[in-house]
Design a protein around this motif. Structure first.
Motif, PDB file in Angstrom:
ATOM      1  N   ILE A 196      16.615  60.314 -11.962  1.00 32.18           N
ATOM      2  CA  ILE A 196      16.889  59.272 -10.978  1.00 32.18           C
ATOM      3  C   ILE A 196      15.611  58.725 -10.330  1.00 32.18           C
ATOM      4  O   ILE A 196      15.522  57.540 -10.013  1.00 32.18           O
ATOM      5  CB  ILE A 196      17.869  59.789  -9.900  1.00 32.18           C
ATOM      6  N   PHE A 197      14.586  59.576 -10.154  1.00 32.71           N
ATOM      7  CA  PHE A 197      13.341  59.134  -9.524  1.00 32.71           C
ATOM      8  C   PHE A 197      12.187  59.004 -10.532  1.00 32.71           C
ATOM      9  O   PHE A 197      11.021  58.970 -10.139  1.00 32.71           O
ATOM     10  CB  PHE A 197      12.921  60.106  -8.416  1.00 32.71           C
ATOM     11  N   ASP A 198      12.516  58.919 -11.828  1.00 36.82           N
ATOM     12  CA  ASP A 198      11.474  58.927 -12.864  1.00 36.82           C
ATOM     13  C   ASP A 198      10.447  57.805 -12.699  1.00 36.82           C
ATOM     14  O   ASP A 198       9.263  58.003 -12.929  1.00 36.82           O
ATOM     15  CB  ASP A 198      12.110  58.829 -14.253  1.00 36.82           C
ATOM     16  N   GLU A 199      10.895  56.617 -12.327  1.00 34.44           N
ATOM     17  CA  GLU A 199       9.981  55.485 -12.215  1.00 34.44           C
ATOM     18  C   GLU A 199       9.375  55.373 -10.818  1.00 34.44           C
ATOM     19  O   GLU A 199       8.586  54.472 -10.544  1.00 34.44           O
ATOM     20  CB  GLU A 199      10.717  54.185 -12.572  1.00 34.44           C
ATOM     21  N   LEU A 200       9.783  56.270  -9.917  1.00 32.13           N
ATOM     22  CA  LEU A 200       9.312  56.244  -8.541  1.00 32.13           C
ATOM     23  C   LEU A 200       8.333  57.396  -8.298  1.00 32.13           C
ATOM     24  O   LEU A 200       8.567  58.510  -8.768  1.00 32.13           O
ATOM     25  CB  LEU A 200      10.484  56.379  -7.564  1.00 32.13           C
ATOM     26  N   THR A 212      18.838  59.819 -17.580  1.00 36.06           N
ATOM     27  CA  THR A 212      18.702  58.372 -17.713  1.00 36.06           C
ATOM     28  C   THR A 212      18.276  57.765 -16.387  1.00 36.06           C
ATOM     29  O   THR A 212      19.007  57.854 -15.398  1.00 36.06           O
ATOM     30  CB  THR A 212      20.037  57.731 -18.161  1.00 36.06           C
ATOM     31  N   ALA A 213      17.104  57.171 -16.363  1.00 36.79           N
ATOM     32  CA  ALA A 213      16.600  56.546 -15.137  1.00 36.79           C
ATOM     33  C   ALA A 213      17.382  55.267 -14.838  1.00 36.79           C
ATOM     34  O   ALA A 213      17.937  54.647 -15.750  1.00 36.79           O
ATOM     35  CB  ALA A 213      15.115  56.234 -15.279  1.00 36.79           C
ATOM     36  N   PRO A 214      17.443  54.853 -13.583  1.00 33.43           N
ATOM     37  CA  PRO A 214      18.156  53.612 -13.230  1.00 33.43           C
ATOM     38  C   PRO A 214      17.560  52.410 -13.960  1.00 33.43           C
ATOM     39  O   PRO A 214      16.333  52.281 -14.083  1.00 33.43           O
ATOM     40  CB  PRO A 214      17.949  53.499 -11.721  1.00 33.43           C
ATOM     41  N   VAL A 215      18.425  51.527 -14.423  1.00 32.46           N
ATOM     42  CA  VAL A 215      17.976  50.302 -15.073  1.00 32.46           C
ATOM     43  C   VAL A 215      17.087  49.496 -14.134  1.00 32.46           C
ATOM     44  O   VAL A 215      16.083  48.905 -14.552  1.00 32.46           O
ATOM     45  CB  VAL A 215      19.195  49.474 -15.532  1.00 32.46           C
ATOM     46  N   MET A 216      17.434  49.470 -12.855  1.00 33.49           N
ATOM     47  CA  MET A 216      16.670  48.676 -11.898  1.00 33.49           C
ATOM     48  C   MET A 216      15.221  49.132 -11.817  1.00 33.49           C
ATOM     49  O   MET A 216      14.296  48.316 -11.903  1.00 33.49           O
ATOM     50  CB  MET A 216      17.308  48.749 -10.508  1.00 33.49           C
ATOM     51  N   THR A 217      14.997  50.443 -11.654  1.00 29.57           N
ATOM     52  CA  THR A 217      13.615  50.916 -11.531  1.00 29.57           C
ATOM     53  C   THR A 217      12.869  50.806 -12.853  1.00 29.57           C
ATOM     54  O   THR A 217      11.652  50.589 -12.861  1.00 29.57           O
ATOM     55  CB  THR A 217      13.587  52.365 -11.019  1.00 29.57           C
ATOM     56  N   GLN A 218      13.573  50.921 -13.982  1.00 33.59           N
ATOM     57  CA  GLN A 218      12.928  50.715 -15.274  1.00 33.59           C
ATOM     58  C   GLN A 218      12.444  49.275 -15.413  1.00 33.59           C
ATOM     59  O   GLN A 218      11.331  49.007 -15.884  1.00 33.59           O
ATOM     60  CB  GLN A 218      13.902  51.034 -16.409  1.00 33.59           C
ATOM     61  N   SER A 238      24.421  55.327  -5.688  1.00 29.89           N
ATOM     62  CA  SER A 238      24.966  53.968  -5.692  1.00 29.89           C
ATOM     63  C   SER A 238      23.890  52.935  -5.360  1.00 29.89           C
ATOM     64  O   SER A 238      23.941  51.806  -5.848  1.00 29.89           O
ATOM     65  CB  SER A 238      26.129  53.856  -4.703  1.00 29.89           C
ATOM     66  N   ILE A 239      22.907  53.306  -4.554  1.00 29.55           N
ATOM     67  CA  ILE A 239      21.819  52.384  -4.222  1.00 29.55           C
ATOM     68  C   ILE A 239      20.929  52.131  -5.432  1.00 29.55           C
ATOM     69  O   ILE A 239      20.556  50.987  -5.727  1.00 29.55           O
ATOM     70  CB  ILE A 239      20.975  52.929  -3.046  1.00 29.55           C
ATOM     71  N   LEU A 240      20.566  53.178  -6.160  1.00 31.61           N
ATOM     72  CA  LEU A 240      19.608  53.054  -7.253  1.00 31.61           C
ATOM     73  C   LEU A 240      20.243  52.644  -8.583  1.00 31.61           C
ATOM     74  O   LEU A 240      19.618  51.940  -9.380  1.00 31.61           O
ATOM     75  CB  LEU A 240      18.857  54.369  -7.436  1.00 31.61           C
ATOM     76  N   TYR A 241      21.478  53.101  -8.832  1.00 33.72           N
ATOM     77  CA  TYR A 241      22.131  52.775 -10.096  1.00 33.72           C
ATOM     78  C   TYR A 241      23.131  51.630  -9.961  1.00 33.72           C
ATOM     79  O   TYR A 241      23.426  50.957 -10.949  1.00 33.72           O
ATOM     80  CB  TYR A 241      22.861  53.999 -10.656  1.00 33.72           C
ATOM     81  N   GLY A 242      23.708  51.459  -8.773  1.00 34.88           N
ATOM     82  CA  GLY A 242      24.742  50.442  -8.609  1.00 34.88           C
ATOM     83  C   GLY A 242      26.019  50.810  -9.336  1.00 34.88           C
ATOM     84  O   GLY A 242      26.816  49.942  -9.710  1.00 34.88           O
ATOM     85  N   LEU A 243      26.246  52.124  -9.542  1.00 35.02           N
ATOM     86  CA  LEU A 243      27.411  52.602 -10.286  1.00 35.02           C
ATOM     87  C   LEU A 243      28.244  53.542  -9.428  1.00 35.02           C
ATOM     88  O   LEU A 243      27.738  54.153  -8.482  1.00 35.02           O
ATOM     89  CB  LEU A 243      26.966  53.342 -11.551  1.00 35.02           C
ATOM     90  N   GLN A 244      29.512  53.683  -9.780  1.00 33.72           N
ATOM     91  CA  GLN A 244      30.407  54.598  -9.084  1.00 33.72           C
ATOM     92  C   GLN A 244      29.869  56.022  -9.141  1.00 33.72           C
ATOM     93  O   GLN A 244      29.226  56.429 -10.113  1.00 33.72           O
ATOM     94  CB  GLN A 244      31.808  54.553  -9.712  1.00 33.72           C
ATOM     95  N   GLY A 245      30.186  56.803  -8.098  1.00 32.44           N
ATOM     96  CA  GLY A 245      29.665  58.155  -7.992  1.00 32.44           C
ATOM     97  C   GLY A 245      30.095  59.084  -9.099  1.00 32.44           C
ATOM     98  O   GLY A 245      29.427  60.078  -9.369  1.00 32.44           O
ATOM     99  N   ASN A 246      31.221  58.788  -9.769  1.00 31.49           N
ATOM    100  CA  ASN A 246      31.662  59.684 -10.849  1.00 31.49           C
ATOM    101  C   ASN A 246      30.707  59.644 -12.034  1.00 31.49           C
ATOM    102  O   ASN A 246      30.612  60.597 -12.800  1.00 31.49           O
ATOM    103  CB  ASN A 246      33.087  59.340 -11.286  1.00 31.49           C
TER     104      ASN A 246
END
Length: 600
Positions: free
Chosen positions: A356-360, A324-330, A306-314
């Motif tokens: 999830i950690f691709d850009e980190l 798919t990497a988070p839009v934010m980190t991309q 939820s911190i990195l994607y800003g999306l519901q856990g489901n």
């Protein structure tokens, strides 16, 4: 004469029973065809063992369901009304109704991830227009009835030929072997953590595969405890973000702020006070503090998602987000940010092979001395990393000592106090040990903040909360405020101190960074389930959890649900269970949000 009539009646009933068995077998086959729709929702196996288990499980399960329907609804009528014309028409009607219910269940499961139940039926009935999108709901039942009538008559006319071939016993043996072997294989898979098999546990309705983990372990057969990252869900076209991002990077690099997010596993909102965490308490007072803030889950997995994607856990259970990497980190990467995450090995392991950690750049630490020592390593490594950066940067530092009630060897803590909540004697010990751990973490936070300049945007929060129990299963299933309500403090350069009283959540972190730091003009709904932390959310609820068990937090109540449709409603303090029905409109909003980013 009388004996002859009795014998004729017995022969007639026997023929009808044989016909009923074959009719049930035929409907089991039809149920398998309808049941294939469930696989399009959860994804298909990728290994031979997965396909083998699914084959025997499907044959055994749906044949068993068809036989149960026969025993309950047809067999008694066969004995009471042994008339073939009546029985064939009645059987066709019952079978058609059963298949229509099964078909409707596949639709509900595809959209909501739960099987039919009184609760799910109420929900689906309220959302009926969205579920039934064409005239097929009229044509399909008529087609099923015609097929059933044709099959009933076809089998009746050929029942003597089938009896002569003596295929009945062979068919029963085959189905029985499939049914038993599927449960035996599942017992092994459950004990060995073979998720390519166990992930289908909830796929079929009324499916309760046998488990024997404790039995096998007591006999010295241990599981492999290896997580299978090939967990598959329905493969749909993902629209993430919904529309192309429109972001404006400042021409002057100095205008781009560094960003530090500190996420502490097991950080309760009600435990931040001057005695336990003096630094964080003062830091909150001097900056923008959010006093009604929630994590996206009660575990690291859902909290960090939820911190990195800003999306519901489901969404995190969907295979598309595995790649798919988070839009934010991309977007941060495109803006030239150097990115890193500092976390312990235990928290990094579940995300190996995922995007999830691709850009980190991950900095992963471990210490045999415990999680507190690991936290010290991560803090020191971050301080060295950020001091060496020549351009703007984004970083997450994950600390975990409070989750494990850990402190360094020889650490001088604080005096014990009486808990502010009702606890059992053993829980009181954990409570005060937890306070010692928080006191240690407070010192680590002090070091972190001292190492960055005042122009850095800083967010300090809990990845999730904490309940005082040594039972991991109980902790992972608990969705009470203590386990999901976390502190949140944000330092914004040149912004005045402020106390935010409206409800916020981790879903607002991504929209805040995207809009305020990356200057993206898109509405937050294009890439997130939340809204900027700087404005009240338009939603009257907060979704917390994953696709299996989740809670909906509203203003006056908390609803906890599982994917079988079972739910419990509590008061806002989670103290008292309320005897009321769930409000379908809010739940429909939740369910729609959980599928909004997919093109059907």
């Amino acid at each position: 004469m009388v004996e002859r009539k009795k014998q004729m009646t017995r022969d007639k009933v026997s023929r009808l029973v044989n016909w009923g068995h074959w009719f049930a077998f035929f409907n089991g086959f039809l149920a398998m065809i309808v049941g294939a729709r469930y696989l399009s929702s959860v994804g298909y196996p990728e290994t031979f063992i997965g396909w083998g288990y699914l084959a025997v499980s499907t044959i055994g399960h749906f044949s068993f369901l068809a036989f149960i329907v026969y025993v309950v609804f047809l067999f008694p009528v066969t004995l009471l009304l042994p008339y073939s014309k009546i029985l064939r028409g009645y059987a066709a009607l019952v079978a058609s109704l059963g298949l229509c219910i099964l078909l409707y269940d596949t639709i509900v499961y595809d959209d909501y991830g739960i099987h039919l139940s009184p609760f799910a039926f109420d929900l689906a009935w309220t959302d009926l227009n969205a579920l039934l999108k064409s005239t097929s709901y009229i044509v399909t039942p008529i087609s099923i009835i015609l097929i059933e009538l044709t099959a009933a008559n076809f089998i009746w006319k050929r029942i003597e030929k089938l009896e002569k071939k003596q295929l009945g016993n062979k068919a029963i043996a085959f189905v029985g072997i499939c049914f038993i072997s599927s449960h035996l294989v599942h017992i092994w898979a459950d004990a060995s953590d073979v998720t390519q098999i166990t992930r289908f546990d909830d796929t079929y309705p009324l499916s309760y595969p046998a488990t024997a983990r404790s039995f096998m372990e007591s006999h010295g057969i241990e599981g492999t405890n290896i997580e299978d990252n090939r967990y598959q869900t329905k493969s749909r076209k993902l629209s993430y973000p919904v529309k192309p991002l429109q972001c404006k990077t400042p021409l002057i690099q100095e205008q781009q702020s560094n960003v530090l997010i500190v996420s502490v596993d097991g950080l309760r909102a009600d435990m931040v006070n001057e005695q336990t965490m003096p630094f964080l308490t003062q830091y909150q007072t001097d900056n923008k503090q959010f006093i009604d803030h929630f994590s996206g889950g009660n575990q690291f997995k859902t909290g960090i998602f939820s911190i990195l994607y800003g999306l519901q856990g489901n969404y995190g259970d969907r295979k598309e987000f595995y790649h798919t990497a988070p839009v934010m980190t991309q977007t941060l990467a495109k803006a030239g940010y150097q990115q890193a995450i500092f976390l312990p090995q235990d928290n990094a392991n579940p995300f190996i092979g995922r995007a999830i950690f691709d850009e980190l750049t991950p900095f992963i630490n471990h210490s045999d001395e415990g999680s507190a020592k690991t936290d010290s390593k991560n803090v020191a490594q971050f301080i060295n990393w950020q001091a060496s950066q020549q351009s703007h940067w984004f970083s997450i530092v994950n600390l975990t000592a409070p989750k494990h009630y850990d402190t360094p060897i020889g650490f001088l803590g604080i005096e014990t106090v009486k808990p502010h909540i009702m606890l059992k004697p053993a829980e009181k010990v954990l409570y005060n040990q937890y306070r010692q751990s928080l006191y240690f973490i407070d010192q680590q936070l002090n070091q972190l903040i001292d190492s960055v300049d005042k122009d850095t945007v800083v967010m300090i929060t809990g990845t999730h909360g904490q309940v005082f129990s040594s039972n991991p299963s109980e902790v992972n299933q608990n969705l009470s405020p203590g386990n999901v309500k976390v502190p949140f403090v944000m330092h914004w350069p040149k912004a005045a101190a402020d106390t935010v009283t409206y409800r916020t959540s981790h879903y607002g972190i991504v929209p805040t960074i995207m809009s305020q730091i990356l200057h993206c003009n898109n509405p937050s709904t294009d890439y997130s389930s939340g809204y900027s932390l700087l404005q009240p959310s338009e939603q009257s609820w907060v979704y917390i959890g994953d696709s299996r068990t989740f809670a909906i937090y509203q203003d006056a109540e908390i609803t906890v649900l599982d994917r079988h449709g079972k739910y419990q409603i509590y008061d806002i303090n989670y103290d008292k269970r309320l005897k009321r029905k769930l409000s379908a409109p809010e739940l429909i909003q939740v369910m729609r949000e959980g599928r909004r980013l997919y093109n059907q």
